[in-house]
Each structure stands twice: as C-alpha cells, then as structure tokens.
Enzyme design. Structure first.
Site, short mmCIF file in Angstrom:
data_model
loop_
_atom_site.label_atom_id
_atom_site.label_comp_id
_atom_site.label_asym_id
_atom_site.label_seq_id
_atom_site.Cartn_x
_atom_site.Cartn_y
_atom_site.Cartn_z
N ASP A 1 1.21 1.66 -12.76
CA ASP A 1 -0.13 1.74 -13.35
C ASP A 1 -0.89 2.97 -12.86
O ASP A 1 -2.02 3.20 -13.28
CB ASP A 1 -0.96 0.49 -13.01
CG ASP A 1 -1.38 0.47 -11.56
OD1 ASP A 1 -0.52 0.73 -10.69
OD2 ASP A 1 -2.56 0.24 -11.29
N ASP B 1 5.97 -1.14 -9.31
CA ASP B 1 4.85 -0.99 -8.40
C ASP B 1 4.26 -2.40 -8.24
O ASP B 1 4.46 -3.26 -9.11
CB ASP B 1 3.84 -0.03 -9.03
CG ASP B 1 2.56 0.04 -8.23
OD1 ASP B 1 2.64 0.18 -7.01
OD2 ASP B 1 1.48 -0.09 -8.84
N GLY C 1 -2.00 3.92 -5.62
CA GLY C 1 -0.68 4.42 -5.22
C GLY C 1 -0.70 5.28 -3.97
O GLY C 1 0.33 5.65 -3.44
N SER D 1 2.10 0.11 -0.31
CA SER D 1 1.32 -0.80 0.55
C SER D 1 2.11 -1.36 1.72
O SER D 1 3.23 -1.87 1.55
CB SER D 1 0.77 -1.95 -0.29
OG SER D 1 0.16 -2.90 0.56
N ASP E 1 0.64 -3.33 -6.67
CA ASP E 1 -0.80 -3.42 -6.93
C ASP E 1 -1.13 -2.85 -8.32
O ASP E 1 -0.91 -1.67 -8.57
CB ASP E 1 -1.58 -2.60 -5.89
CG ASP E 1 -1.49 -3.17 -4.47
OD1 ASP E 1 -1.50 -4.40 -4.33
OD2 ASP E 1 -1.42 -2.37 -3.52
N ARG F 1 -3.04 4.25 2.78
CA ARG F 1 -4.34 3.85 3.36
C ARG F 1 -5.08 5.04 3.98
O ARG F 1 -6.25 5.26 3.71
CB ARG F 1 -4.08 2.78 4.42
CG ARG F 1 -5.31 1.98 4.79
CD ARG F 1 -4.94 0.95 5.85
NE ARG F 1 -3.85 0.08 5.43
CZ ARG F 1 -3.13 -0.68 6.25
NH1 ARG F 1 -3.41 -0.72 7.53
NH2 ARG F 1 -2.13 -1.43 5.79
C1 BG6 Z 1 -1.08 0.94 -3.03
C2 BG6 Z 1 -2.48 0.91 -3.62
O1 BG6 Z 1 -0.28 -0.02 -3.63
O2 BG6 Z 1 -1.12 0.69 -1.64
C3 BG6 Z 1 -3.38 1.87 -2.86
O3 BG6 Z 1 -2.42 1.26 -4.98
C4 BG6 Z 1 -3.35 1.55 -1.37
O4 BG6 Z 1 -4.69 1.81 -3.37
C5 BG6 Z 1 -1.91 1.61 -0.88
O5 BG6 Z 1 -4.14 2.48 -0.64
C6 BG6 Z 1 -1.77 1.28 0.61
O6 BG6 Z 1 -2.09 -0.07 0.79
P1 BG6 Z 1 -2.17 -0.83 2.17
O7 BG6 Z 1 -2.09 -2.27 1.77
O8 BG6 Z 1 -1.00 -0.38 3.01
O9 BG6 Z 1 -3.47 -0.45 2.80
MG MG Z 2 -0.49 0.39 -8.61
#
Ligand code: BG6
Ligand code: MG
Length: 210
Positions: free
Chosen positions: A168, A6, A43, A114, A8, A46
């Site tokens: 995490d 992962d 995880g 993300s 973030d 958005r």
């Molecule tokens: C994950 C985060 O990696 O990505 C989440 O843990 C987040 O909190 C998700 O909402 C989506 O991220 P992004 O950057 O596409 O808005």
């Molecule tokens: Mg994470």
C-alpha cells in the site's frame, strides 16, 4: 504463485495507530503533524519516521539518545493500541482471500518494516499462518531498499522474479521493483506508476491465480 504481503495497510489497518501515537509525541513537542505527513511514514522504519517528523522541529538540538527515547515513547503508545487488537481486526475479505490463496497452492509470506510484526500477527491470530515472515527485526535497511522482500524470498527459497509483492506504500512498490519482483499496488499505492498491477480490493488477488 508466491505472494509477499506488506502488513500495515494491507493485512491489518494499523496506520491509524501509528498516526495517533506519533501525533501524541509531536503534540507534546509542539511539532506540526498531520495525516499527509503521516502518509510519508508508510513502509519507513521507526527512526526514519521520527526524522521525517523532526523536519518541522525548531527547538534545541536533540541528541541520539533523546531521539531513541522519543521513538521508544512512540512505540509504547503504539503498542498500547496493538494490545487491544483481536482477530476481528483482519477484515473478512482479507482472511477469506488468504485462505483461498493458500488452498490454491500459493506460498504466502509477510514483508514488513515493522519490528512489531510478530506481535501484531499473534494478536490477530495469524502467527502460524504464513510460510515465512521477514520484518524489521531481520533487516538493516528499510523500504524502499528491497532487503525485507529479498529476505522473504530467501526464507521461502523462491527466486525474486517469481514473487508478487502486495503493497500500500510507494516506498514498498519501489522496494519490490528494486528487488526484481512484481509489484501489486493496493490503496494509495494502486496509483503508483511503478506498480505492475493495481487492485482496488484484496480479493482481486484471486483473479491472478484463476
Ligand atoms: C511499517 C509502517 O510497516 O512499519 C511504518 O508502514 C512504520 O509506518 C514501520 O514506521 C516501523 O514500524 P515499527 O512497528 O517497527 O515501529
Ligand atoms: Mg504498508
């Protein structure tokens, strides 16, 4: 060995930026939001994160267009934090361990919900480091669905059962298990019952290949 990380909260610590960006949107709308609620966003995509924040919203009903705009506003604030990231935002222990895993012959991939994954990897100087990157741009369902990890395994041409996922977030551990992979919990997810292995620091991964 094959590792799918992962991003973030495992490789970089952008959780704080997610929190600050959502907090700004929530404050503007008069919605209560705190670090505990933020933990539920780990995880999660958005738009699903926005839905969690809006659980406490009591104003007039929002159209899908308005929700999309709120998510875009949050992302603009979040990106302004990401733009300031540099290679020093990857902890030395993480960078060193990744290099040792690579030198030990492991295959290494990213599996992140993300859509900012590639931007973050560029900012921290890891754009060309991983053997595969599966992220929010190549999935239609986010964690706890296993899609992002199954895609990472597919990109690597590896069987899910041969992959170790490092996570995490509880949602990420569930995703790994749902995909038939082995799950390594770190940080908050180290106390997740479904994790096969719990580690308290990133360099403990080296013990697995010793
Ligand atoms: C994950 C985060 O990696 O990505 C989440 O843990 C987040 O909190 C998700 O909402 C989506 O991220 P992004 O950057 O596409 O808005
Ligand atoms: Mg994470």
């Amino acid at each position: 060995m094959v590792f799918i990380f992962d991003l973030d909260g495992v490789i970089v610590f952008t959780d704080r930026f997610h929190y600050l960006a959502w907090k700004r949107i929530a404050d503007e709308m008069g919605i209560y939001f705190d670090e505990k609620i933020n933990n539920r966003l780990r995880g999660v995509s958005r738009m699903e994160s926005l839905a969690i924040i809006l659980e406490r919203y009591t104003g007039k009903a929002l159209s899908e267009q308005e929700k999309t705009e709120l998510a875009e506003q949050k992302n603009a604030v979040y990106r302004s934090f990401l733009e300031k990231m540099t290679p020093s935002d990857v902890p030395g222990e993480v960078r060193d361990t990744l290099q040792k895993l690579r030198a030990g012959g492991c295959k290494l991939a990213i599996g992140s919900s993300s859509k900012n994954t590639k931007f973050i990897l560029e900012r921290v100087g890891l754009a060309d480091f991983f053997d595969a990157v599966s992220d929010g741009t190549n999935i239609s369902r986010s964690k706890p669905d296993p899609e992002v990890f199954l895609k990472a395994a597919e990109f690597l041409r590896e069987k899910p059962e041969d992959c170790y996922v490092v996570e995490d977030a509880y949602a990420g551990i569930e995703a790994a298990k749902a995909g038939g992979m082995r799950a390594i919990g770190i940080g908050e997810a180290a106390s997740c019952e479904k994790a096969d292995i719990a580690i308290s620091s990133f360099s403990e991964l080296l013990g697995l290949i010793a």
